[in-house]
Design an enzyme around this catalytic site. Structure first.
Site, PDB file in Angstrom:
ATOM      1  N   GLY A  11      44.589 -35.024   1.345  1.00  0.00           N
ATOM      2  CA  GLY A  11      44.810 -34.571  -0.024  1.00  0.00           C
ATOM      3  C   GLY A  11      44.232 -35.519  -1.062  1.00  0.00           C
ATOM      4  O   GLY A  11      44.280 -36.740  -0.899  1.00  0.00           O
ATOM      5  N   ASN A 106      47.113 -41.310   6.551  1.00  0.00           N
ATOM      6  CA  ASN A 106      47.409 -41.563   7.966  1.00  0.00           C
ATOM      7  C   ASN A 106      46.451 -40.861   8.922  1.00  0.00           C
ATOM      8  O   ASN A 106      45.931 -41.462   9.865  1.00  0.00           O
ATOM      9  CB  ASN A 106      48.846 -41.118   8.267  1.00  0.00           C
ATOM     10  CG  ASN A 106      49.866 -41.994   7.573  1.00  0.00           C
ATOM     11  OD1 ASN A 106      49.799 -43.206   7.651  1.00  0.00           O
ATOM     12  ND2 ASN A 106      50.805 -41.374   6.888  1.00  0.00           N
ATOM     13  N   THR A 132      46.654 -42.455  -0.435  1.00  0.00           N
ATOM     14  CA  THR A 132      47.631 -41.388  -0.305  1.00  0.00           C
ATOM     15  C   THR A 132      48.680 -41.504  -1.392  1.00  0.00           C
ATOM     16  O   THR A 132      49.224 -42.588  -1.613  1.00  0.00           O
ATOM     17  CB  THR A 132      48.333 -41.374   1.067  1.00  0.00           C
ATOM     18  OG1 THR A 132      49.369 -40.383   1.052  1.00  0.00           O
ATOM     19  CG2 THR A 132      48.943 -42.716   1.432  1.00  0.00           C
ATOM     20  N   MET A 133      48.925 -40.402  -2.079  1.00  0.00           N
ATOM     21  CA  MET A 133      49.999 -40.406  -3.075  1.00  0.00           C
ATOM     22  C   MET A 133      51.359 -40.491  -2.401  1.00  0.00           C
ATOM     23  O   MET A 133      52.346 -40.883  -3.007  1.00  0.00           O
ATOM     24  CB  MET A 133      49.925 -39.168  -3.965  1.00  0.00           C
ATOM     25  CG  MET A 133      49.750 -37.874  -3.217  1.00  0.00           C
ATOM     26  SD  MET A 133      50.835 -36.556  -3.780  1.00  0.00           S
ATOM     27  CE  MET A 133      52.380 -37.018  -3.028  1.00  0.00           C
ATOM     28  N   ASP A 134      51.435 -40.145  -1.101  1.00  0.00           N
ATOM     29  CA  ASP A 134      52.698 -40.215  -0.358  1.00  0.00           C
ATOM     30  C   ASP A 134      53.163 -41.653  -0.138  1.00  0.00           C
ATOM     31  O   ASP A 134      54.330 -41.886   0.171  1.00  0.00           O
ATOM     32  CB  ASP A 134      52.557 -39.531   1.007  1.00  0.00           C
ATOM     33  CG  ASP A 134      52.396 -38.028   0.884  1.00  0.00           C
ATOM     34  OD1 ASP A 134      52.900 -37.462  -0.099  1.00  0.00           O
ATOM     35  OD2 ASP A 134      51.783 -37.425   1.780  1.00  0.00           O
ATOM     36  N   LEU A 177      56.474 -33.844  -4.204  1.00  0.00           N
ATOM     37  CA  LEU A 177      55.637 -33.901  -3.015  1.00  0.00           C
ATOM     38  C   LEU A 177      56.091 -35.047  -2.115  1.00  0.00           C
ATOM     39  O   LEU A 177      56.682 -36.019  -2.571  1.00  0.00           O
ATOM     40  CB  LEU A 177      54.176 -34.091  -3.404  1.00  0.00           C
ATOM     41  CG  LEU A 177      53.490 -32.915  -4.121  1.00  0.00           C
ATOM     42  CD1 LEU A 177      52.130 -33.357  -4.640  1.00  0.00           C
ATOM     43  CD2 LEU A 177      53.347 -31.725  -3.197  1.00  0.00           C
ATOM     44  N   GLY A 178      55.763 -34.928  -0.826  1.00  0.00           N
ATOM     45  CA  GLY A 178      56.120 -35.949   0.146  1.00  0.00           C
ATOM     46  C   GLY A 178      57.089 -35.390   1.157  1.00  0.00           C
ATOM     47  O   GLY A 178      58.303 -35.437   0.957  1.00  0.00           O
ATOM     48  N   ARG A 179      56.545 -34.852   2.249  1.00  0.00           N
ATOM     49  CA  ARG A 179      57.398 -34.126   3.186  1.00  0.00           C
ATOM     50  C   ARG A 179      58.245 -35.052   4.054  1.00  0.00           C
ATOM     51  O   ARG A 179      59.391 -34.728   4.369  1.00  0.00           O
ATOM     52  CB  ARG A 179      56.528 -33.217   4.084  1.00  0.00           C
ATOM     53  CG  ARG A 179      57.343 -32.329   5.015  1.00  0.00           C
ATOM     54  CD  ARG A 179      56.577 -31.098   5.414  1.00  0.00           C
ATOM     55  NE  ARG A 179      56.269 -30.254   4.295  1.00  0.00           N
ATOM     56  CZ  ARG A 179      57.135 -29.411   3.728  1.00  0.00           C
ATOM     57  NH1 ARG A 179      58.372 -29.335   4.171  1.00  0.00           N
ATOM     58  NH2 ARG A 179      56.772 -28.670   2.715  1.00  0.00           N
ATOM     59  N   GLU A 234      60.232 -32.070  -1.126  1.00  0.00           N
ATOM     60  CA  GLU A 234      59.840 -30.830  -0.459  1.00  0.00           C
ATOM     61  C   GLU A 234      60.196 -30.839   1.024  1.00  0.00           C
ATOM     62  O   GLU A 234      60.196 -29.799   1.679  1.00  0.00           O
ATOM     63  CB  GLU A 234      58.333 -30.620  -0.603  1.00  0.00           C
ATOM     64  CG  GLU A 234      57.499 -31.698   0.097  1.00  0.00           C
ATOM     65  CD  GLU A 234      56.007 -31.453   0.009  1.00  0.00           C
ATOM     66  OE1 GLU A 234      55.608 -30.344  -0.379  1.00  0.00           O
ATOM     67  OE2 GLU A 234      55.239 -32.383   0.333  1.00  0.00           O
TER      68      GLU A 234
END
Length: 384
Positions: A11, A106, A132-134, A177-179, A234
């Site tokens: 992403g 990742n 990564t924004m996560d 966001l961020g599962r 999320e």
């Protein structure tokens, strides 16, 4: 003279093009590289042999990269098989590409490690640039892309909380966001200027979700405040590991879930009889240049420059990490991490960053996160 290629994966973020600019500019300035390419559309673009020659791009377009969201060369989530890495190595050799910079999260670091292994005896050097924004890549203190989405979440939730406080008649659930990792969710805590400000509840995926407990907390806050702001990941799951919203669609390796925010808002209305609404900025949060963190942008560019220099110096199979330095102010240094230490390793929120009930953050998290947002957010007027 040997060539260099930059590949994006996963992403996009608000600072991915900052890294693209840094890597491209560093390679051009080195004098050690012939052509600098970008793979159009990620690893698929390399496999299709669709390189973009930066030498053919007007300079004014290149200068805009640092203020352009997403990725100017495209990205992908390609599912790669072992034979794909062999094919990529053949393509790299055919195009005299000796240096490969893979920029992603990742999954991309996993691909980076596998490609580096295939290229080890072929004189091709492969380096990883974190993105990564996560914020869930292992070992590094934080990831480029996170600071900007954290700034977006804090700034946007501050605005949302003021709106809810102005007309305190409902509960608003905002989905983050961020599962699997809750970094983006809990960064919304930086919205608060004083006690009592929203967000009032945070629900990261690291803690099992209990619907009854959630409703009790929401009800108590609503009857005390009138207006309540909840930020929920999320990826919320129940104690047995099942998502609170069942999958609605699955194709290949991808599963699509329903909206957590809509589900929670509807539950509040149905179970408590309280007006509630949902908000889901989704990819707007990761694409906002208006909320781009200058700290994030500078670090994204720097890690890319370091990765380029390392590859040109003969390093391979490593990722550039950020290490926070001790001192009165904020400072980070770069260092090289063996790619095996980050391949598909997922860094979730540590226990010390969450309160005992899991619905808020500690001072330790606020101190860690605040510098990444850059300048102070606009302060809110308070007349009573």
């Amino acid at each position: 003279m040997d060539n260099l290629i930059i590949i994006h994966g996963g992403g996009p973020t608000a600072v991915l093009n900052c890294s693209l600019y840094g890597a491209m500019d560093e390679a051009r300035r080195s004098g050690a590289v012939g052509q600098v390419f970008g793979a159009k559309g990620g690893t698929g673009g390399l496999l299709r042999e669709e390189p973009l020659d930066f030498g053919a791009v007007p300079e004014d377009q290149l200068q805009r990269l640092r203020h352009t969201p997403a990725t100017a060369i495209g990205t992908s989530r390609d599912a790669l098989e072992p034979e794909d890495y062999e094919k990529m190595a053949e393509i790299l050799q055919r195009h005299h590409i000796r240096y490969v910079l893979m920029n992603g999260g990742n999954g991309t670091m996993d691909a980076c490690g596998k490609l580096a292994a295939v290229c080890r005896d072929k004189g091709i050097f492969v380096m990883g640039i974190p993105k990564t924004m996560d914020n869930d890549i292992a070992v590094t203190d934080h990831c480029p892309g996170f600071g900007s989405v954290a700034r977006y979440m804090a700034g946007t939730v501050r605005e949302l909380a003021v709106d809810v406080r102005s007309l305190p008649i409902h509960v608003v659930v905002l989905e983050a966001l961020g599962r699997n990792a809750g970094w983006t969710t809990v960064s919304a805590a930086l919205a608060r200027e004083q006690d009592g400000d929203g967000p009032h509840l945070l629900y990261p995926p690291e803690r099992a979700f209990d619907e009854e407990e959630f409703l009790d907390r929401v009800s108590a806050l609503y009857h005390r405040l009138g207006g309540v702001v909840v930020v929920a990941s999320e990826g919320l799951r129940k104690a047995d590991g099942t998502p609170i919203v069942p999958p609605i669609f699955q194709t290949g390796r991808s599963t699509y879930f329903g909206d957590v925010s809509a589900h929670l808002a509807q539950t509040i209305v149905r179970r408590l009889g309280i007006k509630a609404r949902s908000e889901k900025p989704g990819i707007l949060a990761r694409a906002s240049i208006a909320w781009q963190s200058p700290v994030d942008a500078a670090e994204a560019e720097e890690v890319a420059r370091v990765a380029c220099r390392a590859a040109l110096a003969g390093e391979s199979g490593k990722m550039v990490g950020l290490r926070r330095l001790n001192g009165p102010g904020y400072a980070c240094e770069t260092f090289l991490i063996p790619i095996e230490e980050v391949m598909l390793g997922e860094r979730t929120l540590p226990t010390e960053y969450l309160t005992a009930d899991g619905t808020d953050v500690t001072d330790a998290f606020r101190s860690w996160c605040a510098p990444l947002l850059g300048p102070a957010l606009p302060s809110i007027a308070r007349l009573f």
